[in-house]
Structure formats: C-alpha cells, structure tokens
Motif scaffolding. Structure first.
Motif, mmCIF file in Angstrom:
data_model
loop_
_atom_site.group_PDB
_atom_site.id
_atom_site.type_symbol
_atom_site.label_atom_id
_atom_site.label_comp_id
_atom_site.label_asym_id
_atom_site.label_seq_id
_atom_site.Cartn_x
_atom_site.Cartn_y
_atom_site.Cartn_z
ATOM 1 N N GLY A 159 0.781 -1.226 0.000
ATOM 2 C CA GLY A 159 0.000 0.000 0.000
ATOM 3 C C GLY A 159 0.816 1.281 0.000
ATOM 4 N N THR A 160 2.144 1.175 0.141
ATOM 5 C CA THR A 160 2.951 2.393 0.034
ATOM 6 C C THR A 160 2.866 2.898 -1.389
ATOM 7 O OG1 THR A 160 4.867 1.031 -0.461
ATOM 8 C CG2 THR A 160 4.613 1.747 1.823
ATOM 9 N N SER A 161 2.751 4.184 -1.554
ATOM 10 C CA SER A 161 2.654 4.691 -2.923
ATOM 11 C C SER A 161 4.055 4.864 -3.490
ATOM 12 C CB SER A 161 1.905 6.025 -2.935
ATOM 13 O OG SER A 161 2.633 6.975 -2.209
ATOM 14 N N ALA A 162 4.300 4.153 -4.576
ATOM 15 C CA ALA A 162 5.632 4.186 -5.174
ATOM 16 C C ALA A 162 5.645 5.106 -6.376
ATOM 17 C CB ALA A 162 6.054 2.775 -5.563
ATOM 18 N N GLU A 163 6.823 5.303 -6.907
ATOM 19 C CA GLU A 163 7.013 6.141 -8.092
ATOM 20 C C GLU A 163 6.385 5.490 -9.330
ATOM 21 O OE1 GLU A 163 9.914 8.689 -8.726
ATOM 22 O OE2 GLU A 163 9.099 9.240 -6.753
ATOM 23 N N PRO A 164 5.860 6.269 -10.276
ATOM 24 C CA PRO A 164 5.382 5.714 -11.547
ATOM 25 C C PRO A 164 6.471 4.899 -12.250
ATOM 26 C CG PRO A 164 4.783 8.017 -11.378
ATOM 27 C CD PRO A 164 5.612 7.713 -10.173
ATOM 28 N N LYS A 165 7.722 5.352 -12.107
ATOM 29 C CA LYS A 165 8.837 4.661 -12.746
ATOM 30 C C LYS A 165 8.903 3.205 -12.287
ATOM 31 C CE LYS A 165 13.150 6.622 -13.780
ATOM 32 N NZ LYS A 165 13.956 7.727 -13.294
ATOM 33 N N LEU A 166 8.750 3.015 -10.963
ATOM 34 C CA LEU A 166 8.828 1.667 -10.407
ATOM 35 C C LEU A 166 7.673 0.818 -10.919
ATOM 36 C CD1 LEU A 166 10.172 -0.294 -8.422
ATOM 37 C CD2 LEU A 166 8.599 0.545 -6.676
ATOM 38 N N PHE A 167 6.464 1.381 -10.910
ATOM 39 C CA PHE A 167 5.300 0.635 -11.403
ATOM 40 C C PHE A 167 5.499 0.210 -12.846
ATOM 41 C CE2 PHE A 167 2.601 2.989 -8.136
ATOM 42 C CZ PHE A 167 2.549 1.890 -7.306
ATOM 43 N N ALA A 168 6.015 1.132 -13.651
ATOM 44 C CA ALA A 168 6.207 0.837 -15.079
ATOM 45 C C ALA A 168 7.172 -0.331 -15.245
ATOM 46 C CB ALA A 168 6.730 2.071 -15.803
ATOM 47 N N ALA A 169 8.277 -0.270 -14.508
ATOM 48 C CA ALA A 169 9.270 -1.346 -14.622
ATOM 49 C C ALA A 169 8.662 -2.672 -14.167
ATOM 50 C CB ALA A 169 10.502 -1.010 -13.804
ATOM 51 N N LEU A 170 7.928 -2.633 -13.044
ATOM 52 C CA LEU A 170 7.307 -3.863 -12.529
ATOM 53 C C LEU A 170 6.351 -4.465 -13.550
ATOM 54 C CD1 LEU A 170 6.523 -3.009 -8.791
ATOM 55 C CD2 LEU A 170 8.116 -4.727 -9.689
ATOM 56 N N LEU A 171 5.541 -3.597 -14.170
ATOM 57 C CA LEU A 171 4.566 -4.102 -15.143
ATOM 58 C C LEU A 171 5.262 -4.846 -16.276
ATOM 59 C CD1 LEU A 171 1.680 -4.288 -16.235
ATOM 60 C CD2 LEU A 171 2.094 -2.158 -17.465
ATOM 61 N N TRP A 172 6.336 -4.267 -16.780
ATOM 62 C CA TRP A 172 7.010 -4.904 -17.921
ATOM 63 C C TRP A 172 7.770 -6.153 -17.518
ATOM 64 C CZ3 TRP A 172 5.739 -4.671 -22.730
ATOM 65 C CH2 TRP A 172 4.918 -3.605 -23.112
ATOM 66 N N ILE A 173 8.287 -6.140 -16.297
ATOM 67 C CA ILE A 173 8.948 -7.373 -15.819
ATOM 68 C C ILE A 173 7.920 -8.496 -15.731
ATOM 69 C CG2 ILE A 173 10.045 -8.441 -13.814
ATOM 70 C CD1 ILE A 173 11.453 -5.739 -13.365
ATOM 71 N N LEU A 174 6.737 -8.146 -15.216
ATOM 72 C CA LEU A 174 5.657 -9.141 -15.134
ATOM 73 C C LEU A 174 5.298 -9.688 -16.509
ATOM 74 C CD1 LEU A 174 2.877 -7.944 -12.678
ATOM 75 C CD2 LEU A 174 4.063 -10.137 -12.728
ATOM 76 N N LEU A 175 5.080 -8.772 -17.448
ATOM 77 C CA LEU A 175 4.673 -9.209 -18.791
ATOM 78 C C LEU A 175 5.764 -10.048 -19.442
ATOM 79 C CD1 LEU A 175 2.892 -6.043 -20.252
ATOM 80 C CD2 LEU A 175 1.869 -8.178 -19.454
ATOM 81 N N PHE A 176 7.011 -9.615 -19.269
ATOM 82 C CA PHE A 176 8.124 -10.321 -19.899
ATOM 83 C C PHE A 176 8.240 -11.749 -19.368
ATOM 84 C CE2 PHE A 176 12.699 -11.451 -19.895
ATOM 85 C CZ PHE A 176 12.854 -11.561 -21.265
ATOM 86 N N PHE A 177 8.207 -11.874 -18.039
ATOM 87 C CA PHE A 177 8.390 -13.224 -17.492
ATOM 88 C C PHE A 177 7.165 -14.108 -17.715
ATOM 89 C CE2 PHE A 177 12.010 -11.252 -15.425
ATOM 90 C CZ PHE A 177 12.964 -12.227 -15.649
ATOM 91 N N SER A 178 5.971 -13.499 -17.748
ATOM 92 C CA SER A 178 4.798 -14.319 -18.091
ATOM 93 C C SER A 178 4.946 -14.877 -19.500
ATOM 94 C CB SER A 178 3.508 -13.502 -18.037
ATOM 95 O OG SER A 178 3.433 -12.769 -16.861
ATOM 96 N N SER A 179 5.461 -14.046 -20.396
ATOM 97 C CA SER A 179 5.615 -14.534 -21.774
ATOM 98 C C SER A 179 6.676 -15.628 -21.835
ATOM 99 C CB SER A 179 5.966 -13.391 -22.714
ATOM 100 O OG SER A 179 7.323 -13.082 -22.619
ATOM 101 N N LEU A 180 7.730 -15.488 -21.048
ATOM 102 C CA LEU A 180 8.774 -16.520 -21.030
ATOM 103 C C LEU A 180 8.206 -17.861 -20.582
ATOM 104 C CD1 LEU A 180 12.130 -15.221 -19.601
ATOM 105 C CD2 LEU A 180 11.465 -15.670 -21.944
#
Ligand SMILES: Nc1ncnc2c1ncn2[C@@H]1O[C@H](COP(=O)(O)OP(=O)(O)OP(=O)(O)O)[C@@H](O)[C@H]1O
Ligand SMILES: [Mg+2]
Lengths: 223, 209
Positions: free
Chosen positions: A47-68
C-alpha cells in the motif's frame, strides 16, 4: 495449388487456437506465474505509494516473465509431439511463422487484459494516459511475440536445449523493453516523454518481423 | 516429369559416415525402392531427397524438365510420410485432414472425403468424432496415407508406408503406390518388406555403404 499466404496464416492461427484451447497447461503456467507474482508484489509494496517509474518497470517485468513461461513452447511442443515434421511437409513457411506469431500475440493480449486491471487496482496505480498505455502495451507485445516466435524456431532448428531461449530473449527484446518502460511511466503520470520512443518501438517491431520472415524461410526449407 | 538426382552425396552423423559418395537418379512414373538393413541410411536418403536435410557434400536436386525446383515450390509438390510423422493428437481426424489439405489449397466436399477415406479404409464416421490421439497406430498410418493421396503431390517419399498396417492395409498401400506410378508420380519407397520391394521398378541398395 498453393493457398494465399493470408489463408495459410488463418489456417495455422485457427489450428493453434483449437489445440491451445484443448491443452490448457500452457495457459495455466502463464496465468499462475503472472497472478502469483502480482500478489507477491502487492504484498511487498504493502500500500505504500511508489514512483510511476517503479510501477512501469514492474509491469514490464511481469509481462516479460509471463511470456517466457509460455512462448518458448511455440515450436518445441510441436517438435516433442512429432507434428513439426508434418507441418514442415505440408505448410508454407510464412503461414506457419505469422500464424504462430499472431497466436502468441493473442495469448499475451488475453493475459494482459486479465492482468493489467488487477495490476492497476492492487497497486493503486493512477493511470493518467490510458490510450498511451494501451498503445505501448500493444507495441510491446508485438515485439515480444515476434522475437519469441523467431527464437523458438531458431532454437528448435539448432536442436539445443530451451534454457537458451530466456538467455537470448532478453537482449533481443531490450530495444522494445526500455522505451516501453519510459512510455508506461509517462502514462502512469511520471515525466512526459517524447512520442519518438513509441515510433522507435514500432520500427523495431517491424524490423524484427521482417527479419523473422526472411530468416524463417531458410530454416523451413533448409536451403 | 520430375526427377530427383543425387550427385556424389556424403552424409555423416557425429563423425560416422552414413552415405558415402552416393549418386542416383529417380524418375517420375516409377517406383524406386530404397533398401538395406536397419541403420544403413534409408530414412536419411528420403530426408535428403525431400530437402528436409542438407548433404555434407555433393548435391541433391529435384528437376522438372530442365528447371530446378526449390524452396516453397518444391515443398508444395511433395508429400512425405514416415513412422516419426504425427498429426495433431488433440484434433479430430477430420480437423487434421482439412488443416493439412487446406495448407495445400485443397478443400474437399463431403463426397470427396468419403471417397478418399474409403480408398485408405477408414470409416467416415470415425473421422468426424475421434481425435487422432485416440486412433490406433494403424489408423494413424492410414490417415497419413490419406492426406498424401488427397494432397495431389506428385513426389511421394514413403518411409515404411506399411508399418503397423494389417494385411489388408499393406495390400491397400501396394495398390495405391502402383496407381500413383501409373499417374506419373515419382515414388521413393524405403522399405524392408519383400512384397513392397517386389513392386518396385528400380532399387537403390544402401547395404554396401
Ligand atoms: N538425426 C540424427 N542424428 C544422429 N544420427 C542419426 C540421425 N538420423 C540418423 N542417424 C544415424 O544414421 C544412421 C542411418 O539412419 P536411418 O534412420 O537413415 O536408417 P534406416 O536405414 O532408415 O534404418 P531403419 O531400417 O531402422 O529405418 C543410423 O545409424 C542412425 O543412428
Ligand atoms: Mg528408417
């Protein structure tokens, strides 16, 4: 005798959909991975509010590894079942390549459609630019499916173990990944970026697809 | 008429030579058998003939009159079957049939399906409902044969086409091969079956290699 390339692609895509829906293990692996990771991330951030930068990186890491978790199977499953040879005998190369690429894109899109809303809700991300986000995700998934399909074919063709897939995938997809993270950051309300990043992704996607199309002929016809 | 020409072909696997300095010519309208003991390179010969594999040295060319066929044009004019070849086990036989034939630009109507299925001895009802994974091995072999017949390919590369078939099935294979040859198809037949060997017009013996 030969069907039009478009018809061939349609046939292969339909075949992939039918076999894919009747064999849910590949789906399950990808979905389980993405949801488990999402839950872990949301617990960790708590629930801590993080930077948009962190969210963006997390989203792409998720998508990348799901595709792998799924896309190295594009050709190796056929190889294991012995159907790859039948496909090589009867199917024209471009129909196979683009049929499989489109199917891969479809699978990734379905997973993203399920994952993205949960991601936004669970992590409390504020989405300022929905359209930018959707376009970026679309272009990014195109790159992942093009690279994934080609690498999967190359690896099966070379007869090496599939561990190599993940090793090769990252450097090939990095030119999509980095600008996609910047654009997603902007969509989440971070620093505004130039749209040329988006142009860059689409250009790279096109180069990947054309390169795949040319290389695949050599693989398919072994000449 | 099509021709397959092997010119001084060498092929080895992991340092062991399987084919050595092999030259051969196979012509359309003839049944050419490829014979020799297990492991002598019959299947390898067929894969080289279909350009599914490249020779280490020498050349394999497929010609029509004086034109050399390559790539897609070549692939679309040949059919290949071997015990290693499988159709999609999770699709029904009919779905497999229409998929593989569709890729060759062929769409059959109900009557034509029945006709070709009857030729290979498969019941039309079995094709609609049963997934290929539930077929017996002999039925699968017949289905491979069925796609080959319906594909209108004029080069047939047959690796042990009688494998897993009963007597009636082997007779069917012989009958269809002879019929194919009379329709000017180029037929390569890798086999250890004496009756199939007997049906051939020419023989390539690999046992000396
Ligand atoms: N992909 C491969 N990798 C390594 N060795 C191979 C490969 N394919 C064939 N061989 C080897 O080449 C030799 C010839 O094999 P091939 O399958 O052509 O024999 P064959 O005459 O068809 O035998 P059979 O009558 O048992 O079918 C064998 O010793 C085999 O081990
Ligand atoms: Mg063999």
């Amino acid at each position: 005798m030969k069907p039009s390339t478009f018809q061939g692609i349609k046939l292969v895509l339909r075949k992939e959909l039918m076999t894919g829906l009747r064999f849910r293990a590949a789906w399950a692996a990808m979905l389980m991975f993405s949801f488990t990771s999402l839950v872990c991330i949301s617990f960790a951030l708590g629930g801590t509010s993080a930077e948009p930068k962190l969210f963006a990186a997390l989203l792409w890491i998720l998508l990348f590894f799901s595709s792998l978790a799924g896309s190295d199977r594009v050709f190796s499953d056929e190889e294991a079942e012995g159907t790859l040879m039948a496909l090589r005998v009867y199917a024209p190369s471009q129909a196979v390549l683009f049929g499989k690429m489109l199917y891969e894109f479809f699978v990734l899109t379905v997973i993203t459609v399920l994952l993205l809303p949960l991601f936004i809700v669970f992590l409390g991300v504020e989405t300022k630019e929905i359209l930018l986000l959707l376009c970026t995700v679309g272009a990014g998934l195109w790159g992942i499916s093009a690279a994934g399909t080609l690498l999967s074919a190359l690896i099966v063709g070379a007869g090496v173990r599939s561990g190599l897939f993940s090793v090769l995938m990252l450097p090939v997809i990095l030119p999509v990944f980095l600008p996609a993270i910047r654009l997603t950051e902007a969509a989440f309300g971070g620093t505004v970026v130039s749209l040329s990043f988006f142009g860059g992704i689409v250009l790279y996607d096109m180069i990947l697809s054309v390169a795949a199309s040319i290389l695949f002929d050599y693989l398919w016809y072994a000449e | 008429m099509k021709m397959i020409v092997f010119e001084e072909v060498d092929k080895s696997f992991g340092g062991r030579k399987v084919l050595r300095n092999l030259s051969a010519v196979c012509c359309g309208g003839q049944i050419t058998s490829v014979v020799g003991p297990n492991g002598c390179g019959k299947s390898t010969f067929l894969k080289l003939a279909g350009h599914f594999m490249l020779p280490d040295s020498g050349r394999v060319t497929i010609k029509e009159e004086d034109m050399v066929l390559q790539g897609e044009e070549l692939r679309m004019s040949l059919a290949y079957m071997s015990p290693e070849l499988r159709f999609y086990p999770r699709l029904t036989a009919l779905e497999n049939l229409s998929f593989f034939l569709g890729l060759r630009g062929i769409a059959l109507d109900g009557r034509q399906y029945e006709e070709v299925l009857e030729r290979v001895g498969i019941l039309p009802e079995a094709v609609k409902r049963t997934r290929v994974g539930e077929f017996s091995t002999g039925m699968r072999q017949r289905l491979l044969f069925c796609v080959m017949l319906a594909s209108k390919a004029d080069i047939w590369l047959l690796d042990e086409p009688g494998a897993n078939l009963d007597d009636e099935g082997r007779a069917m294979v012989l009958r269809e091969i002879k019929r194919g040859a009379s329709e000017q198809k180029l037929i390569l037949l890798a086999t250890n079956d004496s009756r199939e060997r007997g049906a051939a017009d020419e023989a390539i013996d690999l046992s000396g290699n």
